[in-house]
Design a protein around this motif. Structure first.
Motif, PDB file in Angstrom:
ATOM      1  N   ALA A   1      -1.109  -0.318   4.241  1.00  0.00           N
ATOM      2  CA  ALA A   1      -2.439   0.118   4.663  1.00  0.00           C
ATOM      3  C   ALA A   1      -2.863   1.398   3.962  1.00  0.00           C
ATOM      4  O   ALA A   1      -4.057   1.617   3.709  1.00  0.00           O
ATOM      5  CB  ALA A   1      -2.457   0.324   6.183  1.00  0.00           C
ATOM      6  N   ARG A   2      -1.912   2.232   3.605  1.00  0.00           N
ATOM      7  CA  ARG A   2      -2.223   3.473   2.899  1.00  0.00           C
ATOM      8  C   ARG A   2      -2.318   3.268   1.390  1.00  0.00           C
ATOM      9  O   ARG A   2      -3.179   3.843   0.733  1.00  0.00           O
ATOM     10  CB  ARG A   2      -1.152   4.528   3.213  1.00  0.00           C
ATOM     11  CG  ARG A   2      -1.233   5.084   4.610  1.00  0.00           C
ATOM     12  CD  ARG A   2       0.056   5.775   5.027  1.00  0.00           C
ATOM     13  NE  ARG A   2      -0.098   6.554   6.246  1.00  0.00           N
ATOM     14  CZ  ARG A   2      -0.117   6.031   7.464  1.00  0.00           C
ATOM     15  NH1 ARG A   2       0.021   4.732   7.623  1.00  0.00           N
ATOM     16  NH2 ARG A   2      -0.276   6.809   8.524  1.00  0.00           N
ATOM     17  N   GLY A   3      -1.396   2.474   0.856  1.00  0.00           N
ATOM     18  CA  GLY A   3      -1.337   2.307  -0.598  1.00  0.00           C
ATOM     19  C   GLY A   3      -2.209   1.197  -1.144  1.00  0.00           C
ATOM     20  O   GLY A   3      -2.485   1.155  -2.346  1.00  0.00           O
ATOM     21  N   GLY A   4      -2.638   0.274  -0.260  1.00  0.00           N
ATOM     22  CA  GLY A   4      -3.513  -0.793  -0.698  1.00  0.00           C
ATOM     23  C   GLY A   4      -2.842  -1.880  -1.503  1.00  0.00           C
ATOM     24  O   GLY A   4      -3.513  -2.698  -2.127  1.00  0.00           O
TER      25      GLY A   4
ATOM     26  N   ASP B   1       3.906  -0.695  -7.448  1.00  0.00           N
ATOM     27  CA  ASP B   1       2.727   0.155  -7.314  1.00  0.00           C
ATOM     28  C   ASP B   1       3.010   1.432  -6.541  1.00  0.00           C
ATOM     29  O   ASP B   1       2.083   2.210  -6.270  1.00  0.00           O
ATOM     30  CB  ASP B   1       1.598  -0.619  -6.619  1.00  0.00           C
ATOM     31  CG  ASP B   1       1.067  -1.754  -7.474  1.00  0.00           C
ATOM     32  OD1 ASP B   1       1.225  -1.675  -8.708  1.00  0.00           O
ATOM     33  OD2 ASP B   1       0.516  -2.720  -6.909  1.00  0.00           O
ATOM     34  N   TYR B   2       4.257   1.642  -6.186  1.00  0.00           N
ATOM     35  CA  TYR B   2       4.609   2.816  -5.388  1.00  0.00           C
ATOM     36  C   TYR B   2       5.637   3.671  -6.126  1.00  0.00           C
ATOM     37  O   TYR B   2       6.096   3.343  -7.208  1.00  0.00           O
ATOM     38  CB  TYR B   2       5.147   2.392  -4.016  1.00  0.00           C
ATOM     39  CG  TYR B   2       4.106   1.738  -3.139  1.00  0.00           C
ATOM     40  CD1 TYR B   2       3.333   2.485  -2.268  1.00  0.00           C
ATOM     41  CD2 TYR B   2       3.873   0.367  -3.216  1.00  0.00           C
ATOM     42  CE1 TYR B   2       2.363   1.886  -1.479  1.00  0.00           C
ATOM     43  CE2 TYR B   2       2.906  -0.244  -2.438  1.00  0.00           C
ATOM     44  CZ  TYR B   2       2.149   0.518  -1.567  1.00  0.00           C
ATOM     45  OH  TYR B   2       1.190  -0.079  -0.798  1.00  0.00           O
TER      46      TYR B   2
ATOM     47  N   ARG C   1      -0.559   5.933 -11.920  1.00  0.00           N
ATOM     48  CA  ARG C   1      -0.640   5.856 -10.467  1.00  0.00           C
ATOM     49  C   ARG C   1      -1.815   6.710 -10.038  1.00  0.00           C
ATOM     50  O   ARG C   1      -1.893   7.874 -10.421  1.00  0.00           O
ATOM     51  CB  ARG C   1       0.652   6.363  -9.802  1.00  0.00           C
ATOM     52  CG  ARG C   1       1.880   5.516 -10.078  1.00  0.00           C
ATOM     53  CD  ARG C   1       3.005   5.948  -9.138  1.00  0.00           C
ATOM     54  NE  ARG C   1       4.190   5.160  -9.381  1.00  0.00           N
ATOM     55  CZ  ARG C   1       5.170   5.542 -10.206  1.00  0.00           C
ATOM     56  NH1 ARG C   1       5.073   6.673 -10.860  1.00  0.00           N
ATOM     57  NH2 ARG C   1       6.231   4.773 -10.380  1.00  0.00           N
ATOM     58  N   ARG C   2      -2.702   6.133  -9.263  1.00  0.00           N
ATOM     59  CA  ARG C   2      -3.866   6.901  -8.846  1.00  0.00           C
ATOM     60  C   ARG C   2      -3.436   8.036  -7.925  1.00  0.00           C
ATOM     61  O   ARG C   2      -2.458   7.923  -7.185  1.00  0.00           O
ATOM     62  CB  ARG C   2      -4.848   5.979  -8.116  1.00  0.00           C
ATOM     63  CG  ARG C   2      -4.245   5.342  -6.911  1.00  0.00           C
ATOM     64  CD  ARG C   2      -5.117   4.257  -6.368  1.00  0.00           C
ATOM     65  NE  ARG C   2      -4.403   3.567  -5.295  1.00  0.00           N
ATOM     66  CZ  ARG C   2      -4.882   2.509  -4.684  1.00  0.00           C
ATOM     67  NH1 ARG C   2      -6.029   2.024  -5.030  1.00  0.00           N
ATOM     68  NH2 ARG C   2      -4.191   1.934  -3.723  1.00  0.00           N
ATOM     69  N   ARG C   3      -4.213   9.107  -7.964  1.00  0.00           N
ATOM     70  CA  ARG C   3      -3.906  10.236  -7.076  1.00  0.00           C
ATOM     71  C   ARG C   3      -4.221   9.847  -5.637  1.00  0.00           C
ATOM     72  O   ARG C   3      -5.227   9.212  -5.356  1.00  0.00           O
ATOM     73  CB  ARG C   3      -4.749  11.452  -7.478  1.00  0.00           C
ATOM     74  CG  ARG C   3      -4.351  12.011  -8.822  1.00  0.00           C
ATOM     75  CD  ARG C   3      -5.119  13.270  -9.123  1.00  0.00           C
ATOM     76  NE  ARG C   3      -4.664  13.819 -10.382  1.00  0.00           N
ATOM     77  CZ  ARG C   3      -3.590  14.570 -10.516  1.00  0.00           C
ATOM     78  NH1 ARG C   3      -2.841  14.846  -9.476  1.00  0.00           N
ATOM     79  NH2 ARG C   3      -3.234  15.034 -11.689  1.00  0.00           N
ATOM     80  N   LEU C   4      -3.324  10.229  -4.758  1.00  0.00           N
ATOM     81  CA  LEU C   4      -3.455   9.832  -3.367  1.00  0.00           C
ATOM     82  C   LEU C   4      -3.602  11.057  -2.476  1.00  0.00           C
ATOM     83  O   LEU C   4      -2.942  12.074  -2.688  1.00  0.00           O
ATOM     84  CB  LEU C   4      -2.227   9.025  -2.922  1.00  0.00           C
ATOM     85  CG  LEU C   4      -1.994   7.708  -3.666  1.00  0.00           C
ATOM     86  CD1 LEU C   4      -0.676   7.108  -3.211  1.00  0.00           C
ATOM     87  CD2 LEU C   4      -3.127   6.736  -3.439  1.00  0.00           C
ATOM     88  N   ASP C   5      -4.467  10.915  -1.509  1.00  0.00           N
ATOM     89  CA  ASP C   5      -4.616  11.940  -0.485  1.00  0.00           C
ATOM     90  C   ASP C   5      -4.468  11.231   0.848  1.00  0.00           C
ATOM     91  O   ASP C   5      -5.450  10.866   1.496  1.00  0.00           O
ATOM     92  CB  ASP C   5      -5.972  12.626  -0.603  1.00  0.00           C
ATOM     93  CG  ASP C   5      -6.132  13.761   0.400  1.00  0.00           C
ATOM     94  OD1 ASP C   5      -5.094  14.203   0.936  1.00  0.00           O
ATOM     95  OD2 ASP C   5      -7.267  14.181   0.660  1.00  0.00           O
ATOM     96  N   VAL C   6      -3.207  10.959   1.233  1.00  0.00           N
ATOM     97  CA  VAL C   6      -2.936  10.154   2.414  1.00  0.00           C
ATOM     98  C   VAL C   6      -2.251  10.992   3.479  1.00  0.00           C
ATOM     99  O   VAL C   6      -1.622  12.017   3.188  1.00  0.00           O
ATOM    100  CB  VAL C   6      -2.052   8.936   2.075  1.00  0.00           C
ATOM    101  CG1 VAL C   6      -2.773   8.015   1.119  1.00  0.00           C
ATOM    102  CG2 VAL C   6      -0.729   9.374   1.480  1.00  0.00           C
TER     103      VAL C   6
END
Length: 545
Positions: free
Chosen positions: A358-361, A367-368, A480-485
């Motif tokens: 749900a967070r990473g899509g 992909d992680y 890897r896209r930048r994440l703000d989770v």
């Protein structure tokens, strides 16, 4: 022992009434809360019923309810539990509110779609209670088939992009197995005792029948249970169903419904067809070993996290079936305990993986990477659940797996040694998965590989220039896209915490559960007519006794 209060009917009826209330609610957004409260009431009543259960009673079944239903066919509405059935019902009653809480945001708030989603989950709980509590073979079959309907709609209406194919495949496999069992159920009527309660499990033991007839009837039940379990080679519906289903649905599917298969092997195959069970044991042992090794190997090769977890369950069910047909008291107690522990540990894996997705899509492992840096609580929870999945000492699964292997070694030492390879493979698929998903550079970092040399950078321009300069000579940048989770919130922690607590408690102190299930194991082995192998004790002169 007949119960003065219909505990089992009440446990099954509460979620069904709750489902009806959910569908009739006039407001918006209340269905989730009503469903959760209903499941908690069901759990409370299940706990009260457990307090009425006496592990040392002489009767095989307690809390019994019997009402004639179709007396001309020998069918009755008959419910009852022994320690094994009680453990399965309690496991289901615990997992349903956890799954409802985990599914809180699965469907947009309001409307019939949300109501139907939570209502189907409550209907499924009713079916699960019914299938484990039935002590009439025909009634068991009714619940066995009725379970398919809510699961089909939960997958087909609320799953992922491939939900239609997954739901249909699940339905076709299950119906095929169920139809084979229906033929056997009908045949049982003709070989069993005639009368208004001819389908009671207690009246279908110690029957005299031709060996060929018993073998065929055994196969009719066993094939249906092998599909449900799932065992190799009739397991292929599970990875697709678990991958496309919502995580909460996958938990109920793999954590509870699949246990109906292994439960049925003990309750019906062994008890009703003891000679055929011993006749088929060598082949079933081989199939169980293939399931252990194949499931583990397929998990190692899976790139989809949900599919990986589903394949681990194929391996785990191989251990359960191995313990059942090793036909020792230790291995069967381990198998039943394994069913309980697997339900909780797999629930944690599916739900935590769902929170990650749900967070990473994305469901794909590639992909992680580095997520322990941004979501340390989620990463730590996943690690603990993974360690339970690989049967780390201190976890409930370790106790059950140890009992299965120790009991199997008593009768089939070669099979026990081969199955131990599955433990090694389990460590590989769990630890490699954790390493790829949670360790490494922080998400958003560019991972550069130039002529086999790996480096990391946050400078996107540098990565682009490097790729342009190298062309096809070996430079590669995995973006890897930048994440703000955010890490786990309060609701998610409330979902995960009881699951981790359960398999930690069961790992440190499994005695209360074993005390409940051991009498059921002893009665099963009495029906089969086998005893534990006598231990070989070395004498001083080198002889054995």
């Amino acid at each position: 022992m007949l119960s003065s209060f219909p505990w089992l009917t009440t446990i099954g009826l509460i979620p069904l009434v709750g489902a009806l209330v959910v569908m009739l609610l006039p407001g918006r957004g209340a269905s989730r809360l009503v469903a959760l409260v209903t499941s908690l009431i069901t759990l409370a009543v299940a706990v009260l019923a457990t307090m009425q259960f006496q592990p040392g009673a002489a009767e095989q079944f307690q809390l019994v309810e019997r009402v004639p239903w179709i007396p001309q066919w020998g069918v009755s509405y008959a419910l009852g539990v022994d320690g094994m059935a009680l453990a399965m019902i309690l496991m289901a009653a615990i997992l349903v509110p956890i799954c409802l809480l985990a599914a809180w945001n699965d469907v947009p708030e309001g409307g019939r779609r949300e109501k139907a989603y939570f209502a189907w989950m409550l209907v499924l709980e009713t079916m699960m209670v019914g299938v484990f509590a039935s002590i009439d073979v025909f009634l068991f079959y009714v619940f066995f088939e009725a379970m398919l309907l809510p699961v089909y709609f939960l997958i087909g209406s609320y799953g992922g992009a491939g939900r239609t194919r997954a739901a249909i495949k699940f339905l076709l496999f299950s119906l095929a197995g169920g139809l084979i069992m229906l033929v056997a159920v009908i045949a049982v009527f003709f070989v069993g005792p005639r009368g208004p309660e001819g389908y009671l499990i207690g009246n279908l033991t110690n029957l005299t029948m031709a060996p060929m007839t018993e073998n065929l009837l055994f196969l009719g039940f066993f094939i249906a249970f092998a599909v449900k379990a799932p065992m190799w080679p009739v397991h292929t519906w599970l990875p697709e169903a678990a991958t496309e289903a919502r995580p909460a649905t996958a938990v109920l599917l793999v954590g509870v419904l699949d246990k109906v298969g292994t439960y049925g092997m003990i309750r019906f195959c062994l008890q009703m067809f003891p000679n055929a069970s011993q006749w088929a044991t060598p082949v079933i042992i081989v199939l169980a070993l293939i399931s252990i090794l194949y499931g583990a190997a397929a998990a190692i090769g899976s790139r989809d996290m949900m599919r990986l977890i589903a394949y681990t369950s194929v391996s785990h069910f191989g251990f359960i079936v191995l313990g059942i047909f090793a036909l020792t008291s230790v291995s069967q107690a381990g198998s039943i305990l394994y069913m309980v522990n697997h339900g909780f540990s797999t629930a944690a894996l599916f739900l935590i993986a769902g929170m990650l997705v749900a967070r990473g899509g994305s469901k794909y492992v590639g992909d992680y990477g580095g997520w322990q840096r941004v979501t340390p609580v989620l990463a730590g929870s996943f690690l603990v659940a993974g360690l339970s999945g690989l049967a780390m000492p201190g976890m409930g699964s370790f106790v059950s797996e140890f009992l299965v292997m120790m009991g199997t070694f008593q009768r089939y030492p070669v099979a026990a040694v081969i199955s131990s390879v599955g433990i090694i493979l389990a460590a590989v698929y769990v630890l490699v998965l954790y390493k790829r998903v949670f360790t490494g550079p922080q998400p958003g970092t560019m991972v550069l590989e130039v002529d086999g040399v790996v480096s990391h950078t946050d400078d996107l321009e540098e990565a682009h220039q490097l790729e342009s300069a190298q062309g096809d000579s070996g430079a590669h940048a995995a973006r890897r896209r930048r994440l703000d989770v955010l890490d786990l919130d309060g609701r998610e922690k409330l979902v995960v915490a009881p699951l981790i607590a359960l398999f930690l408690v069961l790992g440190c102190y499994p005695k209360p559960v074993l005390d409940v299930i051991n009498p059921a194991v002893e009665k099963t082995l009495q029906y089969v007519g086998v005893a534990d192998p006598a231990p070989a004790v070395g004498a001083a002169n080198g002889s054995t006794k």
